[in-house]
Design a protein around this motif. Structure first.
Motif, PDB file in Angstrom:
ATOM      1  N   ASN A  84      38.254   6.181   6.014  1.00 27.00           N
ATOM      2  CA  ASN A  84      37.497   7.291   6.667  1.00 27.00           C
ATOM      3  C   ASN A  84      36.280   6.711   7.398  1.00 27.00           C
ATOM      4  O   ASN A  84      35.749   6.012   6.823  1.00 27.00           O
ATOM      5  N   ARG A  85      36.033   7.359   8.341  1.00 25.82           N
ATOM      6  CA  ARG A  85      35.129   6.614   9.116  1.00 25.82           C
ATOM      7  C   ARG A  85      33.944   7.797   9.248  1.00 25.82           C
ATOM      8  O   ARG A  85      34.276   8.984   9.584  1.00 25.82           O
ATOM      9  N   ILE A  86      32.876   7.327   8.792  1.00 25.51           N
ATOM     10  CA  ILE A  86      31.472   8.148   8.726  1.00 25.51           C
ATOM     11  C   ILE A  86      30.406   7.622   9.748  1.00 25.51           C
ATOM     12  O   ILE A  86      30.024   6.404   9.497  1.00 25.51           O
ATOM     13  N   ASN A 140      26.545  12.089   2.580  1.00 29.03           N
ATOM     14  CA  ASN A 140      27.232  12.805   2.081  1.00 29.03           C
ATOM     15  C   ASN A 140      28.720  12.754   2.388  1.00 29.03           C
ATOM     16  O   ASN A 140      29.179  12.541   3.466  1.00 29.03           O
ATOM     17  N   TYR A 141      29.645  12.441   1.263  1.00 26.48           N
ATOM     18  CA  TYR A 141      30.951  12.323   1.206  1.00 26.48           C
ATOM     19  C   TYR A 141      31.677  12.976   0.012  1.00 26.48           C
ATOM     20  O   TYR A 141      31.252  12.741  -1.143  1.00 26.48           O
ATOM     21  N   ASN A 142      32.682  13.757   0.512  1.00 25.67           N
ATOM     22  CA  ASN A 142      33.356  14.424  -0.577  1.00 25.67           C
ATOM     23  C   ASN A 142      32.565  15.271  -1.650  1.00 25.67           C
ATOM     24  O   ASN A 142      32.659  15.081  -2.705  1.00 25.67           O
ATOM     25  N   ASN A 143      31.474  15.984  -0.971  1.00 25.25           N
ATOM     26  CA  ASN A 143      30.472  16.768  -1.898  1.00 25.25           C
ATOM     27  C   ASN A 143      29.776  16.020  -2.645  1.00 25.25           C
ATOM     28  O   ASN A 143      29.300  16.496  -3.718  1.00 25.25           O
ATOM     29  N   GLU A 144      29.560  14.789  -2.318  1.00 30.31           N
ATOM     30  CA  GLU A 144      28.552  13.756  -3.214  1.00 30.31           C
ATOM     31  C   GLU A 144      27.762  12.950  -2.525  1.00 30.31           C
ATOM     32  O   GLU A 144      28.128  12.807  -1.048  1.00 30.31           O
ATOM     33  N   GLU A 145      26.497  12.905  -2.766  1.00 29.39           N
ATOM     34  CA  GLU A 145      25.524  12.062  -2.084  1.00 29.39           C
ATOM     35  C   GLU A 145      25.690  10.613  -2.587  1.00 29.39           C
ATOM     36  O   GLU A 145      25.515  10.344  -3.459  1.00 29.39           O
ATOM     37  N   LEU A 146      26.494   9.682  -1.455  1.00 29.61           N
ATOM     38  CA  LEU A 146      26.239   8.238  -1.972  1.00 29.61           C
ATOM     39  C   LEU A 146      25.391   7.540  -1.335  1.00 29.61           C
ATOM     40  O   LEU A 146      24.925   7.904  -0.325  1.00 29.61           O
ATOM     41  N   ASP A 174      37.008   3.663   1.866  1.00 27.87           N
ATOM     42  CA  ASP A 174      38.583   3.751   1.297  1.00 27.87           C
ATOM     43  C   ASP A 174      38.383   4.979   0.741  1.00 27.87           C
ATOM     44  O   ASP A 174      37.735   5.387  -0.050  1.00 27.87           O
ATOM     45  N   PRO A 175      39.596   5.962   1.389  1.00 22.23           N
ATOM     46  CA  PRO A 175      39.559   7.061   0.636  1.00 22.23           C
ATOM     47  C   PRO A 175      40.049   7.235  -0.764  1.00 22.23           C
ATOM     48  O   PRO A 175      39.594   8.486  -1.365  1.00 22.23           O
ATOM     49  N   PHE A 176      40.432   6.391  -1.343  1.00 24.51           N
ATOM     50  CA  PHE A 176      40.856   6.416  -2.702  1.00 24.51           C
ATOM     51  C   PHE A 176      39.816   5.663  -3.563  1.00 24.51           C
ATOM     52  O   PHE A 176      40.057   6.098  -4.822  1.00 24.51           O
ATOM     53  N   ASP A 177      38.875   4.864  -3.098  1.00 24.86           N
ATOM     54  CA  ASP A 177      38.136   4.306  -3.800  1.00 24.86           C
ATOM     55  C   ASP A 177      36.768   4.199  -3.144  1.00 24.86           C
ATOM     56  O   ASP A 177      36.613   3.299  -2.241  1.00 24.86           O
ATOM     57  N   LEU A 183      30.071  -1.263   5.696  1.00 24.94           N
ATOM     58  CA  LEU A 183      29.013  -0.721   6.578  1.00 24.94           C
ATOM     59  C   LEU A 183      29.035  -1.576   7.940  1.00 24.94           C
ATOM     60  O   LEU A 183      28.732  -2.966   7.879  1.00 24.94           O
ATOM     61  N   ASP A 184      29.302  -1.190   9.007  1.00 25.44           N
ATOM     62  CA  ASP A 184      29.340  -2.076  10.394  1.00 25.44           C
ATOM     63  C   ASP A 184      28.148  -2.194  11.116  1.00 25.44           C
ATOM     64  O   ASP A 184      27.388  -1.448  11.783  1.00 25.44           O
ATOM     65  N   LEU A 185      27.657  -3.469  10.720  1.00 24.38           N
ATOM     66  CA  LEU A 185      26.203  -3.791  11.160  1.00 24.38           C
ATOM     67  C   LEU A 185      26.382  -5.336  11.961  1.00 24.38           C
ATOM     68  O   LEU A 185      25.277  -6.093  11.899  1.00 24.38           O
ATOM     69  N   ASP A 186      27.668  -5.318  12.473  1.00 26.80           N
ATOM     70  CA  ASP A 186      27.841  -6.681  13.213  1.00 26.80           C
ATOM     71  C   ASP A 186      27.075  -6.675  14.563  1.00 26.80           C
ATOM     72  O   ASP A 186      26.678  -8.015  15.035  1.00 26.80           O
ATOM     73  N   PHE A 187      26.449  -5.683  15.035  1.00 30.13           N
ATOM     74  CA  PHE A 187      25.840  -5.854  16.017  1.00 30.13           C
ATOM     75  C   PHE A 187      24.387  -6.762  15.933  1.00 30.13           C
ATOM     76  O   PHE A 187      23.894  -7.200  16.721  1.00 30.13           O
TER      77      PHE A 187
END
Length: 190
Positions: A84-86, A140-146, A174-177, A183-187
């Protein structure tokens, strides 16, 4: 311990014994009243398998490092396709600057002794300051604050400038884990 590990252990022990024997031959050849070239040549000949083993091990380690890099790239590619892309707003990053100091000896020998005697021992060492930032993002991901974090070897001002320029990046989860994320910080590496 499997058969491969046992054989490697036996082989390493054998090569260690060969190394010790070759060193003994070389020392005996050099320490005799007249240099005995026969012992020295035998010692060097016995060292050849040891050096071949060292070359093989260095090749093997570099090959394994390449394989690990390729496996990581394949895993990352698979994760980016199925995750999942956030979108992450980089302006909301919590940045805490951290410092680590390392002392290096820059003067040695007689000059160092003279500095110590004259009361200027502090000239023998140099303190190097390493700066890094602990960057934290709350999502906020799946009603949780990660909370996701990463340490970046860069000063806070430079990091905030990079974030200001980029504005937004992507967090792949990962939608299952949710523990498996990227986290894409390649820039920042450009």
């Amino acid at each position: 311990m499997n058969l491969k590990d046992k054989l490697q252990s036996i082989g390493f022990s054998f090569l260690t014994v060969l190394f010790i024997i070759s060193v003994i031959f070389i020392i005996v050849g050099l320490k005799s009243s007249k240099i005995n070239w026969t012992f020295i040549i035998i010692g060097i000949a016995i060292l050849v398998p040891f050096f071949i083993y060292l070359i093989y091990q260095s090749f093997l380690m570099s090959h394994e490092a390449e394989e690990r890099g390729e496996l990581y790239e394949a895993h990352l590619h698979k994760l980016k396709q199925s995750a999942n892309r956030i979108p992450i707003n980089l302006d909301k990053a919590i940045i805490q600057e951290r410092y680590r100091y390392q002392t290096n000896t820059v003067v040695r020998g007689k000059a160092a002794a003279f500095n110590e005697i004259s009361g200027h021992g502090h000239h023998n060492e140099e303190t190097v300051k390493h700066t890094s930032c602990e960057v934290t993002f709350k999502v906020n991901y799946n009603n949780e604050e990660l909370t996701f974090g990463r340490t970046i070897n860069m000063g806070e001002t430079a990091l905030r400038m990079q974030f200001y320029i980029k504005k937004e990046t992507i967090l792949y989860i990962d939608p299952f884990d949710s523990e498996n994320y990227y986290l894409d910080l390649d820039f920042l590496e450009d």
